[in-house]
Design a protein around this motif. Structure first.
Motif, short mmCIF file in Angstrom:
data_model
loop_
_atom_site.label_atom_id
_atom_site.label_comp_id
_atom_site.label_asym_id
_atom_site.label_seq_id
_atom_site.Cartn_x
_atom_site.Cartn_y
_atom_site.Cartn_z
N PRO A 56 -6.88 6.72 -12.95
CA PRO A 56 -6.32 7.90 -12.26
C PRO A 56 -7.24 9.12 -12.31
N GLN A 57 -8.22 9.13 -13.21
CA GLN A 57 -9.11 10.28 -13.35
C GLN A 57 -10.37 10.15 -12.50
N ALA A 58 -10.53 9.05 -11.79
CA ALA A 58 -11.76 8.81 -11.04
C ALA A 58 -12.00 9.90 -9.99
N LYS A 59 -13.25 10.26 -9.82
CA LYS A 59 -13.67 11.24 -8.83
C LYS A 59 -14.81 10.63 -8.02
N PRO A 60 -14.65 10.51 -6.71
CA PRO A 60 -13.45 10.71 -5.91
C PRO A 60 -12.37 9.68 -6.24
N LYS A 79 -12.25 5.70 -5.89
CA LYS A 79 -13.03 4.82 -6.76
C LYS A 79 -12.23 4.31 -7.95
N GLY A 80 -11.00 4.79 -8.11
CA GLY A 80 -10.15 4.31 -9.19
C GLY A 80 -9.11 3.30 -8.75
N ILE A 81 -9.19 2.87 -7.47
CA ILE A 81 -8.19 1.96 -6.91
C ILE A 81 -8.56 0.50 -7.15
N SER A 82 -7.56 -0.29 -7.56
CA SER A 82 -7.74 -1.73 -7.78
C SER A 82 -6.59 -2.48 -7.12
N LEU A 83 -6.76 -3.80 -7.02
CA LEU A 83 -5.72 -4.67 -6.46
C LEU A 83 -5.21 -5.62 -7.52
N LEU A 84 -3.90 -5.61 -7.73
CA LEU A 84 -3.26 -6.53 -8.66
C LEU A 84 -2.29 -7.42 -7.90
N GLY A 98 -11.62 -0.96 -9.71
CA GLY A 98 -12.26 0.15 -9.01
C GLY A 98 -12.84 -0.19 -7.65
N LYS A 99 -12.73 -1.47 -7.24
CA LYS A 99 -13.28 -1.87 -5.94
C LYS A 99 -12.20 -2.07 -4.89
N MET A 133 0.82 -1.21 0.00
CA MET A 133 0.00 0.00 0.00
C MET A 133 0.86 1.26 0.00
N THR A 134 1.74 1.38 0.99
CA THR A 134 2.49 2.61 1.23
C THR A 134 3.47 2.93 0.11
N GLU A 135 3.58 4.22 -0.20
CA GLU A 135 4.53 4.72 -1.21
C GLU A 135 5.40 5.80 -0.59
N PRO A 136 6.50 6.14 -1.25
CA PRO A 136 7.35 7.21 -0.72
C PRO A 136 6.59 8.51 -0.47
N GLY A 137 5.54 8.77 -1.27
CA GLY A 137 4.79 10.01 -1.12
C GLY A 137 3.37 9.83 -0.65
N ALA A 138 3.01 8.62 -0.20
CA ALA A 138 1.64 8.38 0.25
C ALA A 138 1.62 7.25 1.27
N GLY A 139 1.20 7.59 2.49
CA GLY A 139 1.10 6.59 3.53
C GLY A 139 -0.34 6.42 3.97
N SER A 140 -0.75 7.24 4.93
CA SER A 140 -2.11 7.14 5.45
C SER A 140 -3.17 7.49 4.40
N ASP A 141 -2.80 8.36 3.47
CA ASP A 141 -3.76 8.79 2.43
C ASP A 141 -3.72 7.83 1.26
N LEU A 142 -4.45 6.71 1.38
CA LEU A 142 -4.42 5.71 0.32
C LEU A 142 -4.95 6.23 -1.00
N ALA A 143 -5.91 7.15 -0.94
CA ALA A 143 -6.47 7.71 -2.18
C ALA A 143 -5.44 8.51 -2.95
N GLY A 144 -4.33 8.87 -2.27
CA GLY A 144 -3.30 9.69 -2.90
C GLY A 144 -2.15 8.90 -3.51
#
Length: 381
Positions: free
Chosen positions: A174-178, A181-186, A231-232, A125-136
């Protein structure tokens, strides 16, 4: 504990403890020095039926309730946080995603060998620029025919260096609003073109736990490795985070209990000014305060485990347990080190390792601040 665990649970604990006495305790300090838990130990856990106890029998598991997973977590944590971290994540955090959202082919491909320890898993989940904010998150995956082209970086990934497959949180829209809703699991497997490991991270504590960086540069992931629906992913994560945070609460509860026991043993032996340290009123007050908070934590976490087994939604309560018990364990670590005096600062004393291992529990799986946000939203509904 009697109302939570049956005789069968305790038989499982006794058998596991016997195995750990032989296969883990004698070698754990060496694993800490080498900063690695050997794959052979994973295999031994699997061979003896201790990995992934909740996985259904049709996929090689035992189909048991969460109480068995709780016992596995507790007993591994008694050995050391570095041991429990990666194994609990694989056994009861990652594999539930596969079983809940995977296709039949995916379950057959990954679950049986996860149960035996032949495959080790991770979730990124975590990235160098995104931790708690998964949507980011910035990791993206675009569909090209029968593949997804995955690009991005992940960091602080438990089991990241040695995992055979990783559930990667990415944005397929990446264009999903909010944005969520554009997040998926691979699911990305070892050997995937364009997937490579970064460095193994040098942590303050939990030295034997494998924590690393993952890099995806036009990684070519088969479309059949999509977990669930596009998206789920965010909804899947929220659904499974209840169990993850409960497991962390259990881990830090055991740490607090272990540190108090170490300290009680020490103060009853150590003398100063002609008396045992245990005979000083200040020591007794400190021990009484810690014992009270630890007992409150144990009562609460056991009640939540029972509710979780019963299938209740306890997102608010688990968030309460995760932040409060992790912060309580940090206080206990500090007090216990102080009561050890200068010896507590020496690596030859177990309290030094436990002291180093505990602070990160208030950060991973959702920081204390995020837990408080969740609780506030729940109570202000």
């Amino acid at each position: 504990m009697g109302c939570l665990f049956t005789e069968e649970h305790e038989m499982f604990r006794k058998s596991l403890r016997k195995m750990l006495d032989k296969e883990a305790y004698p070698y754990f300090e060496e694993w800490e020095r080498k900063r690695d838990v050997p794959r052979a130990f994973w295999h031994k856990l699997g061979e003896n039926g201790f990995l992934c106890p909740m996985v259904s029998e049709e996929y090689g598991g035992l189909g048991l309730d969460f109480g068995y997973s709780m016992i596995l977590t507790e007993e591994l944590e008694h050995v050391g946080a570095g041991l429990a971290s990666g194994i609990a994540l694989h056994s009861d955090i990652v594999t539930p995603y596969i079983e809940a959202y995977g296709t039949e082919e995916q379950k057959q491909r990954w679950l049986p060998k996860s149960v035996t320890g032949e495959l080790v898993s991770a979730v990124a989940m975590t990235e160098p620029g995104a931790g708690s904010d998964l949507a980011g998150i910035g990791t993206t995956a675009r569909r090209e025919g029968d593949y997804y082209i995955l690009n991005g970086e992940k960091t602080f990934i438990t089991n990241g260096v040695n995992a055979d497959y990783v559930v990667v949180v990415c944005k397929t829209d990446p264009q999903a609003k909010p944005a969520y809703k554009g997040i998926s699991l691979l699911v990305v497997e070892t050997g995937t073109p364009g997937f490579k490991r970064g460095k193994k991270l040098d942590k303050i504590g939990m030295h034997s736990a494998d924590t690393g960086e993952l890099i995806f540069e036009d990684a070519k992931v088969p479309a059949e490795n999509l977990l669930g629906e596009e998206g789920k992913g965010f909804y899947y994560l929220m659904d499974k985070l209840q169990q993850e945070r409960l497991i962390v609460a259990i881990e830090v509860q055991v740490e607090a209990e272990a540190m108090l026991k170490l300290t009680m043993d020490y103060v009853k032996e150590r003398k100063a000014f002609g008396s045992r340290i245990a005979d000083f009123q200040n020591t007794q007050f400190k021990l009484a305060e810690m014992a009270t908070e630890i007992d409150i934590g144990r009562t609460y976490v056991n009640s939540l485990a029972a509710k979780h087994i019963a299938g209740e939604e306890i997102v608010k309560e688990v968030s309460m347990a995760k932040w409060w018990i992790s912060e309580m364990a940090k206080r206990v670590a500090s007090e216990c080190l102080q009561l050890h005096g200068g010896y507590g600062y020496m690596e030859e004393y177990e309290i030094a390792r436990r002291y180093r291992d505990i602070p990160v529990a208030a950060i991973y799986a959702g920081t204390t601040e995020i837990m408080k946000n969740i609780i506030a939203k729940q109570i202000l509904k």
